[in-house]
Design an enzyme around this catalytic site. Sequence first.
Site, short mmCIF file in Angstrom:
data_model
loop_
_atom_site.label_atom_id
_atom_site.label_comp_id
_atom_site.label_asym_id
_atom_site.label_seq_id
_atom_site.Cartn_x
_atom_site.Cartn_y
_atom_site.Cartn_z
N GLY A 152 0.83 -1.20 0.00
CA GLY A 152 0.00 0.00 0.00
C GLY A 152 0.87 1.25 0.00
N CYS A 153 0.27 2.38 -0.28
CA CYS A 153 1.04 3.62 -0.40
C CYS A 153 1.57 4.08 0.96
CB CYS A 153 0.19 4.70 -1.04
SG CYS A 153 -1.47 4.85 -0.38
#
Length: 350
Positions: A152-153
């Site tokens: 995920g970011c």
Amino acid sequence: MGSQARVGIVGASGYGGIQLVRLLTEHPNVDLVFLGGEGSAGKAMSEIYPHLHHRGMGDIELVNLEEIAQRAEIVFLALPNGLAVKMAPELVEKGCKVLDLSADYRFSDLSTYTQWYRTTHPRPEVAEQAVYGLPELYRDRISSAQLIGCPGCYPTASLLALAPLLKQGLIQPESAIIDAKSGTSGGGRQGKLNLLHAEAEGTLGAYGVARHRHTPEIEQICSRLAGNEIMVQFTPHLVPMTRGILSTVYATLRDPGLVTEDLLTIFNVFYRHAPWVQILPSGVYPQTKWAWGTNLCYIGIEVDQRTGRVVVMSAIDNLMKGQAGQAVQCLNLMMGWPEDLGLPKLSFYP
Ligand SMILES: NC(=O)C1=CN([C@@H]2O[C@H](COP(=O)(O)OP(=O)(O)OC[C@H]3O[C@@H](n4cnc5c(N)ncnc54)[C@H](OP(=O)(O)O)[C@@H]3O)[C@@H](O)[C@H]2O)C=CC1
Ligand SMILES: CC(=O)N[C@@H](CCC(=O)OP(=O)(O)O)C(=O)O
């Protein structure tokens, strides 16, 4: 051309998908052979993204895994959570390399995934072969993997800040606090109410406090690095900008005698083989705009001897190093290509 790798993208119309289309269209070793979607099926990419009009990208097709596996040797899944769990096993069994941008294949403990994402893996034996797609930590495993669970970011930005601290035992792990801010593209191209301009512009706020699903993802990797179970405090914030994540990590140093220069030396050594992680000189703190449109992660460090804490600031483009750029970085490793091939190396500042 025969030497090019045949690549498909499922979820081409989304923000991750359009980044992948832009990157892979210009990647020297890639031939884009399939663009898939659901609601956008039947539409030309240029109808969804008119700026592509002059590139004649072709139409988005409904997902047919048999067809995709025949046409593509590599498939990127840029879909909402809970879909890749169904699609990846068949693609893997048909011999495709699969890079999933969702959370579906990031967890080695599938019960943690189910607990947070309310989805069970129909084929756990496939999930078990997935590799967490953070090259700076798992480069060798990624190189030999067939299935990648791309991070995920927020986890990407946060883990790149935390990894040297935990791997080298520099901090009291339970003291780690992650204060992260993201631009609105982090929420995808779905028109969610909180992401409307009238809602997001001119304000700043926290969300998912003490319950964001990135917490277990970050804790999974932190625990591996530390060699024991770690809990962290993670708080995301929404910022009125399109791209960017700034993750600021606070933690108490085990050795209060360490100074900023010591930590800069340790981080530079830790990331000496990492082309995309740039450690900034003392007193220089990263801005998200420096990373826009690139796969770079800029890291700034400051030791506060008054409080005995280290502060690590990590800035990325959430759609690039935080999503599609990192996925292409993983593809380069899986194919034995240079890790930086086909990836923008400098932003067009400002
Ligand atoms: N945005 C970010 O900064 C980051 C996002 N991620 C993750 O990456 C993934 C993609 O995110 P993002 O690009 O932002 O999402 P978007 O909402 O922008 O795009 C979602 C895409 O999925 C497609 N889609 C949805 N349902 C189906 C279906 N049943 N079959 C086929 N295609 C489908 C949509 O196509 P259609 O319109 O045709 O239905 C669309 O192309 C998500 O899991 C997200 O959590 C990870 C890191 C960063
Ligand atoms: C601003 C914003 O909404 N950001 C998203 C993060 C997107 C992402 O990385 O989600 P996955 O882990 O599912 O891939 C969020 O906080 O839900």
